[in-house]
Design an enzyme around this catalytic site. Sequence first.
Site, PDB file in Angstrom:
ATOM      1  N   ASP A   1       0.828  -1.196   0.000  1.00 17.76           N
ATOM      2  CA  ASP A   1       0.000   0.000   0.000  1.00 17.76           C
ATOM      3  C   ASP A   1       0.873   1.261   0.000  1.00 17.76           C
ATOM      4  O   ASP A   1       2.062   1.206   0.355  1.00 17.76           O
ATOM      5  CB  ASP A   1      -0.899   0.011   1.235  1.00 17.76           C
ATOM      6  CG  ASP A   1      -2.180  -0.778   1.015  1.00 17.76           C
ATOM      7  OD1 ASP A   1      -2.388  -1.251  -0.116  1.00 17.76           O
ATOM      8  OD2 ASP A   1      -2.954  -0.909   1.965  1.00 17.76           O
ATOM      9  N   PRO A   2       0.322   2.400  -0.373  1.00 12.61           N
ATOM     10  CA  PRO A   2       1.117   3.638  -0.421  1.00 12.61           C
ATOM     11  C   PRO A   2       1.838   3.975   0.883  1.00 12.61           C
ATOM     12  O   PRO A   2       2.960   4.472   0.846  1.00 12.61           O
ATOM     13  CB  PRO A   2       0.066   4.699  -0.770  1.00 12.61           C
ATOM     14  CG  PRO A   2      -0.950   3.961  -1.576  1.00 12.61           C
ATOM     15  CD  PRO A   2      -1.037   2.601  -0.935  1.00 12.61           C
TER      16      PRO A   2
END
Length: 342
Positions: free
Chosen positions: A83-84
């Site tokens: 995920d970011p």
Amino acid sequence: MINDPTIERSDVAAPPPQRTGEDRPSQGRRQQRGGQASDRPKRRDVNGWVILDKGVGMTSTHAVAVVKRAFNAKKAGHAGTLDPLASGILPIALGEATKTVPFVMDGRKAYIFTVTWGIETDTDDAEGRPVATSESRPDRALVEAALPAFIGAIEQVPPRYSAIKIAGERAYDLARDGEVVELVARPVQIDHLAVVEHTPDRTVISAECGKGTYVRAIARDLGRVLGCFGHVSALRRTRVGPFAEADSCVVAVLEEGGPDGNGAHLQPVETALDAVPSVPVSRDMALRLMRGQSVLLRGQDAPMEGKAFATCGGILVAVGDVERGELVPHRVFHLGGTARSA
């Protein structure tokens, strides 16, 4: 939302990002506005693995697009979403290496993550909404004493905000719509948990685990056991299967190197098969395997059962299952006489 060690989209609690022109894979767009032919260089056949050290803030989809552009490669994909808000190892397969992605995704993974105590969130990470709080804080000894219960083959309930499907719907979609999401516990394997650093409000923990394990769930369950609640506030992946931080490179280096200068950052396709036995075959046998036909393996060192990959002249030819002394190919490779084609 911070991701954890699950290797498919099941580790993504946040909704998939809207694709921009930069994120969207090339669909063979040959003209630009006004009907002018694009002067973009022709995509090349590039085969191998790039081990990207993804920074915080970048989606995995964007990372793949950046690497694909850096090598001017025709085909690319990753082996395990980050995920970011998570950083670290993101293995990216180019060309024929995409056929070996499942072997990397099934490999062991290592993480360093931070648990912030006193708050449990609905997503089990820092992006979520607080659902339980406590003024209690554990000391280091209490945390260390609780970890053994989470090591080994255990049952783990995934986070409500995950991509696990319930009656055909993603759990995070149901949770976002306000529906009550009840996920059942699943068996996972956790081989290592240890405290790296500790302060009254936060504990940094190292972990080694198998496919399907959620770091967010570890933090959540630790907080409940300790009676103080907790959530993951930082996460870094340090290993995926055979790939570690020492093998990695960052986006800036790839962008500076360009398609002709990035060969040193490309690992052979068969690196992903590090845990699979290798068998050399003759040219005639290689041709049979390339046609999807099984071959009889000879020699005392030939595996009798299980996964194996065949090479001819040191070049990867096929990977498959050995059944009663025969190698049955499931994937064949077209490497043009070299494990690297850049």
